[in-house]
Scaffold this active site. Structure first.
Site, short mmCIF file in Angstrom:
data_model
loop_
_atom_site.label_atom_id
_atom_site.label_comp_id
_atom_site.label_asym_id
_atom_site.label_seq_id
_atom_site.Cartn_x
_atom_site.Cartn_y
_atom_site.Cartn_z
N THR A 1 15.92 6.92 -10.80
CA THR A 1 16.92 7.09 -9.75
C THR A 1 17.68 5.80 -9.44
O THR A 1 18.71 5.84 -8.78
CB THR A 1 16.27 7.59 -8.45
OG1 THR A 1 15.32 6.62 -8.01
CG2 THR A 1 15.57 8.93 -8.66
N HIS B 1 27.25 15.25 -6.67
CA HIS B 1 27.77 16.26 -5.78
C HIS B 1 27.77 15.73 -4.36
O HIS B 1 26.88 14.97 -3.99
CB HIS B 1 26.91 17.53 -5.83
CG HIS B 1 26.76 18.10 -7.20
ND1 HIS B 1 27.72 18.92 -7.75
CD2 HIS B 1 25.80 17.96 -8.12
CE1 HIS B 1 27.33 19.26 -8.97
NE2 HIS B 1 26.17 18.69 -9.23
N ARG C 1 9.22 3.51 -11.19
CA ARG C 1 9.09 2.14 -10.67
C ARG C 1 8.50 1.28 -11.78
O ARG C 1 7.83 1.77 -12.68
CB ARG C 1 8.21 2.10 -9.43
CG ARG C 1 6.80 2.56 -9.65
CD ARG C 1 5.97 2.52 -8.35
NE ARG C 1 4.64 3.01 -8.59
CZ ARG C 1 3.65 2.28 -9.09
NH1 ARG C 1 3.85 1.03 -9.41
NH2 ARG C 1 2.45 2.80 -9.27
#
Length: 97
Positions: free
Chosen positions: A64, A14, A79
């Site tokens: 991410t 978005h 991570r």
């Protein structure tokens, strides 16, 4: 690939800018998952991420960014916490299942 319960693969994106967001602009980016990947329960993988082969993503991790092959990743954001060495116990155990 192994996928635990409640894993979310989220491809939508978005706009951050409020005007196009108000206009309901939306897009999607692919997720690429390599061979022999294990996504732990509740993991979330965001749009545009690539996860390399043999990688293990811990339960509840939020991926991410891209993850390389042959690693264990956990956390929010995810991570790398360990490299899986060839011939290690983790790879042998996973291939026996």
């Amino acid at each position: 690939m192994q996928i635990g319960t409640s894993v979310q693969l989220l491809t939508p994106t978005h706009p951050v800018d409020p005007e196009p967001r108000r206009a309901k602009w939306e897009a999607a980016r692919p997720i690429v998952i390599g061979d022999n990947v294990w996504l732990g329960s509740g993991a979330i993988v965001l749009a545009g991420v690539t996860i390399g082969e043999n990688t293990v993503v811990g339960a509840g991790a939020v991926v991410t960014r891209d993850l390389p092959a042959n690693v264990v990743a956990a956390g929010s954001p995810a991570r790398v916490i360990r490299v899986i060495e060839a011939g290690s116990e983790e790879i042998e155990a996973a291939s026996d299942e």
